[in-house]
Design an enzyme around this catalytic site. Sequence first.
Site, short mmCIF file in Angstrom:
data_model
loop_
_atom_site.label_atom_id
_atom_site.label_comp_id
_atom_site.label_asym_id
_atom_site.label_seq_id
_atom_site.Cartn_x
_atom_site.Cartn_y
_atom_site.Cartn_z
CB THR A 152 0.66 5.98 4.09
OG1 THR A 152 1.35 7.21 3.71
CG2 THR A 152 1.55 5.16 4.74
CD GLU A 159 -0.92 1.27 4.42
OE1 GLU A 159 -0.40 2.00 3.57
OE2 GLU A 159 -2.22 1.03 4.80
CG HIS A 210 -1.78 -1.06 1.56
ND1 HIS A 210 -3.05 -1.14 1.70
CD2 HIS A 210 -1.22 -2.27 2.06
CE1 HIS A 210 -3.37 -2.22 1.97
NE2 HIS A 210 -2.49 -3.13 2.28
CG HIS A 264 -5.25 -1.57 -0.92
ND1 HIS A 264 -5.67 -0.99 -0.11
CD2 HIS A 264 -6.27 -2.72 -0.54
CE1 HIS A 264 -6.71 -1.09 0.95
NE2 HIS A 264 -7.22 -2.07 0.49
#
Length: 264
Positions: A72, A135, A70, A173
């Site tokens: 953030t 992340e 991912h 993601h």
Amino acid sequence: MVILLFIVVISNSCSTSKYAASNKAYKKQTKAFAKELRKQPGAVDSAMNAGEWVGTTNFGMRKPNFVIIHHTAQNACDSTLRTFTLTRTQVSAHYVICKDGTIHHMLNDYLRAWHAGNSKWGNLTDVNSSSIGIELDNNGFESFTEPQINSLLVLLKKLKRDNNIPTANFIGHSDIAPKRKVDPNKYFPWQLLAQNGFGNWYDTTNVKVPDNFNAMQSLRIIGYDTKDSAAAIKAFKLHFVQQDSIPRISEGDKKIIYDLSKKY
Ligand SMILES: [Zn+2]
């Protein structure tokens, strides 16, 4: 005197870490889970009567089989650490990697972080239960830093080795939530990751696509949720054809999808 001592103790514990309270909450929560694990399973017969418990001697811990990457979408690493330590946000990840390459390991790999949300990859719908969430500190519109990617590669190598995670199972993601996410952004170096054994890549040299080739079906074979075909194509492009975000499959894209689909 007693009050004074108390104040000194309080202020000392505060200065130790600004995350002292969430660290304490973490320990309390893991203690509760440990208690759950120690519970002896019951035995019941077909009439639901209790029988004698027989414990097996052969078992291990369940292991993650996917890594979900991912960005953030926040402006600083500290903001993300704060977000993941506030109960009301209900989001977390196992790892947060800052721009300077610092890796914060926030949750034991055996435990379930809340990073995937409503998502699907193939027939897998509870992605949080089978994955590690990582992340990367990034506002969503910028490149990732070199120290950050170097730290990520070191971490992925360890995770892949420790958990025997298949090469294909390092994804983003947006791959698992094409309708909701554009994450990690188009600057994320998926090709570099694939060159290091994390995720698949393609080679369209001499690829000849069969006449009856069904590109959407192949996207589904790769893992994409194709219920919304435009969203699925966009998510595929964000990962594999980053310079192009048009939700349409060209002849060139067909070659890529055909070559890729043979690897899944
Ligand atoms: Zn995300």
